[in-house]
Structures are given as C-alpha cells and as structure tokens.
Design a protein around this motif. Structure first.
Motif, short mmCIF file in Angstrom:
data_model
loop_
_atom_site.label_atom_id
_atom_site.label_comp_id
_atom_site.label_asym_id
_atom_site.label_seq_id
_atom_site.Cartn_x
_atom_site.Cartn_y
_atom_site.Cartn_z
N ALA A 1 22.96 50.01 51.20
CA ALA A 1 23.65 49.47 52.26
C ALA A 1 24.26 47.93 51.59
CB ALA A 1 23.02 49.33 53.22
N ALA A 2 25.32 47.47 52.14
CA ALA A 2 25.87 46.39 51.76
C ALA A 2 24.95 45.27 52.07
CB ALA A 2 27.07 45.92 52.34
N GLY A 3 24.58 44.19 51.09
CA GLY A 3 23.68 43.36 51.26
C GLY A 3 22.15 43.50 50.61
N ASP A 4 22.06 44.87 50.02
CA ASP A 4 21.08 45.17 49.07
C ASP A 4 21.36 44.62 47.77
OD1 ASP A 4 19.96 46.60 51.09
OD2 ASP A 4 20.42 48.52 50.20
N MET B 1 29.69 52.71 45.50
CA MET B 1 29.37 51.26 45.97
C MET B 1 30.17 50.27 45.00
SD MET B 1 25.16 51.25 44.53
CE MET B 1 24.97 51.38 42.98
N TRP B 2 30.36 49.24 45.53
CA TRP B 2 30.86 48.03 44.79
C TRP B 2 29.74 47.20 44.52
CZ3 TRP B 2 35.60 47.05 42.34
CH2 TRP B 2 35.84 45.61 41.60
N LEU B 3 29.85 46.58 43.33
CA LEU B 3 28.79 45.61 42.87
C LEU B 3 29.15 44.27 42.48
CD1 LEU B 3 26.40 48.07 40.74
CD2 LEU B 3 26.19 47.36 43.07
N ASN B 4 28.77 43.09 43.09
CA ASN B 4 28.96 42.04 42.47
C ASN B 4 27.71 41.53 41.87
OD1 ASN B 4 31.79 41.81 43.12
ND2 ASN B 4 31.62 40.61 44.86
N VAL B 5 27.79 40.35 41.02
CA VAL B 5 26.66 39.48 40.37
C VAL B 5 25.95 38.54 41.43
CG1 VAL B 5 25.84 37.91 38.97
CG2 VAL B 5 27.59 39.85 37.89
N ALA B 6 24.92 38.83 41.86
CA ALA B 6 24.16 37.89 42.86
C ALA B 6 23.22 37.09 42.10
CB ALA B 6 23.46 38.74 43.82
N ASP B 7 22.49 36.20 42.76
CA ASP B 7 21.45 35.32 41.86
C ASP B 7 20.53 35.98 41.61
OD1 ASP B 7 22.93 33.15 42.97
OD2 ASP B 7 21.86 32.67 44.60
N GLU B 8 19.75 37.00 42.17
CA GLU B 8 18.69 37.93 41.79
C GLU B 8 18.88 39.30 41.14
OE1 GLU B 8 15.83 36.11 41.30
OE2 GLU B 8 16.59 34.46 42.27
N GLY B 9 20.41 39.59 40.95
CA GLY B 9 20.57 40.92 40.44
C GLY B 9 22.07 41.32 40.59
N PHE B 10 22.30 42.34 40.90
CA PHE B 10 23.66 42.95 41.39
C PHE B 10 23.50 43.18 42.87
CE2 PHE B 10 23.84 44.89 36.67
CZ PHE B 10 24.24 43.63 36.21
N GLY B 11 24.65 42.25 43.38
CA GLY B 11 24.65 42.64 44.74
C GLY B 11 25.67 43.54 45.36
N LEU C 1 36.31 50.12 48.12
CA LEU C 1 36.71 48.80 47.55
C LEU C 1 36.94 49.04 46.20
CD1 LEU C 1 34.68 45.56 48.09
CD2 LEU C 1 35.99 45.76 46.34
N THR C 2 38.18 48.77 45.62
CA THR C 2 38.46 48.92 44.48
C THR C 2 38.76 47.76 43.28
OG1 THR C 2 40.88 49.03 45.04
CG2 THR C 2 39.50 51.11 45.03
N GLY C 3 38.92 46.59 44.21
CA GLY C 3 39.18 45.34 43.26
C GLY C 3 38.89 44.04 43.64
N TRP C 4 38.97 43.01 43.21
CA TRP C 4 38.75 41.65 43.69
C TRP C 4 39.76 40.57 42.85
CZ3 TRP C 4 34.28 41.56 46.68
CH2 TRP C 4 34.00 40.53 47.22
N GLY C 5 40.59 40.36 43.66
CA GLY C 5 41.70 39.26 43.41
C GLY C 5 41.50 37.79 44.17
N VAL C 6 42.52 37.11 44.00
CA VAL C 6 42.46 35.63 44.38
C VAL C 6 42.08 35.78 45.74
CG1 VAL C 6 43.94 33.61 44.82
CG2 VAL C 6 44.13 34.76 42.52
N VAL D 1 28.13 45.10 47.58
CA VAL D 1 29.00 44.45 48.75
C VAL D 1 29.71 45.51 49.32
CG1 VAL D 1 31.39 43.20 48.57
CG2 VAL D 1 29.81 42.73 46.88
N SER D 2 29.66 46.57 49.11
CA SER D 2 30.36 47.80 49.96
C SER D 2 29.69 49.09 49.81
CB SER D 2 31.98 47.89 50.03
OG SER D 2 32.46 48.79 50.56
#
Length: 614
Positions: free
Chosen positions: A559-562, A533-543, A444-449, A545-546
């Motif tokens: 794993a995804a979801g951690d 791994m790909w990270l996004n901002v989550a409520d309690e940290g960095f989620g 996973l290399t990016g995030w678009g519309v 995603v992949s």
C-alpha cells in the motif's frame, strides 16, 4: 516546461460604435465605452505605456507599444536579471526570450493569446459586430462587496476569457484568462483621465502562486502618437555570440546516461565541478538551489513554475558566467533556480540543460551510442541525418504537426519525458479515445514540476510525425486535470521512450528535426511496469507512493506509505531505483520478487509476482 512569462493586455481603445441590440451584453459594453470616453479615440493611432514593476521578489519595468488601429503590439519586460519581449505583427506572434533568441511563435496557445491581447487593446467589443467575437453574458457577480457585470469573450482565432466590468463605474476591472497551464487574473484599478480617456494606473497580475507572487505595475507614463511603423512590430533579427566550441573543433561529443528514458550529462556552471543534469528539449537551463548556493550564485525572486503534474512550484532567477558541457560552452546567461524531486528519479539531479543551450548548436541525441553531440551550425551536413520533420515552437518547446491513429494533432518533442507517447486529457476526451481502448490500466506514470502524473496506459495505434511513422508502441491518456497533460494549450507529448528508437537531430534555426532509426535492437522498448506500484526514494528505502487497484502489488498486500528495505535480500541502498523500475518492467510475467517491507515501524516479508497489466 517552465512557466510562461505573461504578456499584459491593456484594453482601453475604441473602434466606431453603431446601434446595438438592447440586451444586457450590449448595455454593458455601451456603458463601458461611455465611461472610458471611447469616442475620443477615433484619431489616435499609437500608444506607449511605461510601468514600474514589483512582484515575485523582483523589481523592474515594463513597456508596451500598441497600434490602436491594427492591433499590433510589442511588450517588453525588464524584471530582475530577466529581459524578455513578446510581439504581434497583426498576423504572427513572436518572442525574444531572456537569453536573446528571437523566434516566431506558432505552437500552443501563444498566437491565440496574442489575438486576445490585440482584440482588447482595440476594444473591438464596442463594434456592432463585436469584432467577430462571440460574447456571452456570465451574469452579475460580487467580489469584496462590489458588484460586477461579467462577460465571456471568445475572439475569432483567439480563446475565451472572462472580462469583469465594475457595475458602478462601468470601467473594466478584471480579466481572467487561461495561459498555458496557468489561469491568469489581471485586475485594473486607480483609473484617471489621460487625453480625455480613462486609463488604469494600477495593474495587478495573479498567476495562482499566492499573495506573495502577485505582480504589480504602476503606470509611470502614457504617450499617444500618430502613424505606424511596420518594422517596430516585426520579429527582431538577432546575432548572438555567447557560445563556443573548443578551439579548432566543429563539434563536441558528450557521453550520456540513459535512465528512466531521460538523458543525463555532466555540466559545469561557472567553472565549478561537473554536476549531473538532465537534458530536456521541453525545458530551460536550471540549477537546483543547493548547487546554486554551493557555487555562490545569487538567486533572485520566486516566480510561479508549472509543467507535468497538477501543482505549481516556485523558481528563482540567477545570472551565471558560463555553462559548459564537454567541449561546448554557453556564456553570460540568466537561468532558473528550481528544486527538483530527486526522489522520483533516484539520481542526484543538480540541474537541467534546455533550449537556450541546445538552440545555439545543431544538437544530436544518439540514443544508440548514448552520445550527445553539439555541432557548429556552419559545419552541419544533413545528408545523413535522417528524415527531416518540420516543427514549430511553443515558446521554446518543439511542436510537430502530425496524427495519432489518423487523427490530426500537435506533438511536443520532449527528451525530458520518460513516457513513449502521452496524449493530453483534452485531446483524448475530444476524440473519445478511452472508449476504444479496453485493454489498459490506470497508474501513476511520471513525476513533473507539478508532482505526480496519472494516466491510462495501453498499446497505441500508429503515430505519424511528418513522413515518419511509428507503430506498436506504448501510449497513455493523461488523467491529469491540470498541468501539461490536462490543458488544451499543451501538445501531446512524445517522450524519450519513443525518441530512443532514433538518432534525433535538432536544427532550431530552420525548425527541423531529423529522425534516423537506430540500427539493431533497442533495449527496454515499450514495456510497462508489471508490479502495479510507483516508487520514490525515501529516507530508509524505496517508498511506495501509489498502488494500482487489482495489481500484483495490491494482491501482495502492499500500500501507499510502505517502504521497501530489501529486494531479493539486497539492501535498496545498493540498488539504483531506475534499475529496479526496469526490472519490474522487463522481467517476464510470473517472476517472483522477494521484498522486505516496513509499515509503521514493523518489517514483513512479501513476495511480489509480476504480471502483465495491459
């Protein structure tokens, strides 16, 4: 890039028909000509169609001026606060976007779609030579219990589309056509005679956004005339006075933050407090819904928007009195209102500055000094700007004709993309690029519309943009099936990861980009994530995603979801996501990163060991 406003193709007109072979295609087209009363059209030159419009939460009107003999047209859309016009003079396509700039359109699939529209409005398929098109029989299909004869039409210099003829009435009932990243279905109904021929009084456009996004047009008038006016179909001239620099100045310099290879500045809408916005040559002027609401800006409609990623989103329209970036101001504008995914960037993005703002000035991105400069066009001196590279426009997106590893291609100049060079899936498959690249990785290399973007990443070959050659860079082959990376219409994408080698100056009026190499070392250049791994901002940290198969993250049991809660003992609330991503790219192989990771409410300690993946 945002969605493309659609140009309606109305097809009820004739050229003389001679005997056709007795195959099914010929039978279908002959029946359609007879049902439409095509033999009444030989003396008609021009048609004006006017419709009442409703759809996507908006109302308005549309008007279509059509040259029935030469295939020229002008389509006008006045929908909510947005007024746009598209045209074709028989050779060149053009567009006037909502802020008023008029541009020739040579990029992407705009001219192909104009050729298709011209083909349909003349009904060139009735000719014995089918107007130079290739037409194939797609068989009989049923929808809602009604039978249809379906043909696939590929006009010369156009692109293939489906046309459905009602098997009972033989009138044209539907077209299905790929337009940019969307597939557009247009249904024609409620036929009634006008001057001896059948015209559809109801037109419904489905752009894939669901029932709530259907666009409906009801014919209010149809007027025929003779003669043609060349000027009526030509690219209009415009003289805009809706922008300014601070009094007594000829340019405005604005510092920018470079994060994730994106350019961020502070912008004020309607005189409000400065907001963090991304500056995107592949986009338009945008506010997120919360910011529009806080400023008391009324949002109208819900239109279909697409870009990077496979999904589509909904965007509204709004009118603003001013947009100010430093000492540069744009006034009285229609903007889009669209929700961004701040989780993917780790910044509180409140909007976007795009084409409408950038094209009013000579716009310079100095990636070395992290300065954005808006220059009065009358005071621009190109002598020290660098090497000029011609570009053309795909709607408002700069597109350069160049080559990758000697293979000719189209390359979009996209300051809103984090990547270095992203080659579209159709381009890479057509030239079998993956077969020659063995030392890469899928990720996973990016995030678009449209959400997440997947690609195969590797060290690329030479890229040629005009007279500028770039060597030894990071490249990726898009794995997306939809969105900008997955369709033939979109160019390969040159992102901030490559542009930051240069001072980039854009002159939209003359369709020139100037590239001047940055003096000295460029930081964070051509490195790829070493964690997998790909990270996004989550409520309690960095989620997470992949996680790529076999990567250091996978070997560490992630794993995804951690959710990552701490990094080397520091709470992620004290860390910028873009700084962590940079660390996972730039720190050497073998570096150990201590993580506290939560899964299903249970924290655990993990050691991540960075490793080269390509």
């Amino acid at each position: 890039m945002r969605k493309t406003l659609l140009a309606l193709a109305v097809a009820f007109f004739v050229s003389p028909l001679t005997a056709m072979p007795a195959d099914h295609v010929a039978q279908v087209l002959a029946a359609n000509q007879a049902a439409t009363a095509g033999n009444h059209w030989e003396a008609k030159d021009r048609l004006e169609l006017h419709y009442a419009y409703s759809g996507q939460g908006l109302t308005g009107r549309t008007a279509f001026t059509q040259d029935l003999q030469r295939g020229r047209f002008v389509d006008r859309w006045e929908v909510g606060p947005s007024h746009t016009t598209t045209g074709f003079d028989g050779k060149k396509a053009w567009e006037v976007e909502s802020s008023g700039t008029a541009t020739p359109q040579e990029g992407g699939d705009v001219r192909q779609l104009a050729v298709n529209e011209a083909y349909r409005l003349q009904n060139l398929w009735w000719r014995s030579d089918r107007g130079g098109a290739t037409i194939t029989d797609a068989g009989c299909k049923s929808d809602g219990g009604k039978p249809y004869d379906v043909l696939i039409v590929a006009p010369k210099e156009g692109k293939p589309f489906e046309v459905w003829f009602d098997a009972t009435t033989h009138l044209m009932a539907r077209t299905i056509e790929a337009n940019s990243t969307l597939t557009i279905r247009t249904d024609y109904a409620d036929f009634a005679p006008t001057d001896g021929v059948q015209l559809a009084h109801s037109v419904v456009i489905d752009d894939g956004g669901g029932q709530a996004n259907l666009q409906r047009m009801t014919l209010s008038s149809a007027t025929f005339s003779t003669g043609g006016d060349d000027a009526a179909f030509a690219l209009p001239k415009t003289d805009l006075h809706d922008f300014e620099l601070a009094p007594g100045t000829t340019q405005a310099k604005v510092p920018f933050l470079l994060a994730n290879n994106h350019v961020y500045v502070q912008a004020s809408f309607n005189g409000g407090k400065p907001l963090t916005v991304i500056v995107d040559t592949g986009g338009h002027n945008i506010l997120v819904p919360d910011s529009a609401s806080a400023l008391g800006i009324k949002v109208q409609g819900a239109q279909t928007a697409s870009g990077g990623g496979d999904s589509v989103q909904q965007s509204g329209l709004a009118q603003v009195q001013s947009i100010r970036v430093g000492g540069a101001t744009l006034k009285n504008q229609t903007i889009s209102v669209l929700q961004f995914s701040n989780a993917a960037e780790g910044l509180d993005e409140q909007g976007m500055i795009g084409y409408e703002f950038l094209a009013r000035f000579i716009t310079r991105f100095d990636y070395g000094s992290h300065e954005l400069t808006f220059i009065d066009k009358k005071h621009f001196d190109p002598s020290d700007a660098g090497t000029p590279v011609p570009f053309r426009l795909y709607h408002q997106f700069p597109e350069v004709l160049g080559s990758y590893d000697g293979v000719p291609g189209r390359f979009g100049i996209d300051t809103g993309a984090r990547t270095v060079l992203s080659l579209t899936r159709p381009f890479s498959e057509r030239h079998h690029l993956r077969e020659h690249e063995k030392n890469g990785t899928e990720a996973l290399t990016g995030w678009g519309v449209g959400g997440s973007e997947y690609a195969y990443v590797f060290h690329g070959k030479d890229l040629q943009l005009g007279d500028v050659t770039v060597k030894s860079f990071l490249a990726e082959l898009s794995l997306d099936k939809g969105g900008a990376g997955g369709v033939e219409a979109f160019p390969n994408n040159v992102g901030g990861g490559l542009l930051k080698r240069f001072v980039v100056t854009l002159d939209y009026d003359h369709q020139l980009m100037y590239l001047k190499p940055i003096a000295g070392k460029v930081d964070d250049l051509d490195t790829f994530d070493r964690s997998g791994m790909w990270l996004n901002v989550a409520d309690e940290g960095f989620g997470i995603v992949s996680v790529s198969s076999g990567s250091p993250a996978a070997q560490a049991g992630l794993a995804a979801g951690d959710v990552i809660e701490t990094v080397d003992g520091k709470a992620v609330s004290s860390i910028h996501l873009y700084d962590l991503r940079r660390r996972l790219r730039d720190e050497p192989p073998g570096t150990k990163v201590a993580l506290t990771v939560e899964r299903n409410g249970h924290p655990r300690e993990v050691t991540l060991v960075l490793r080269d993946l390509i």
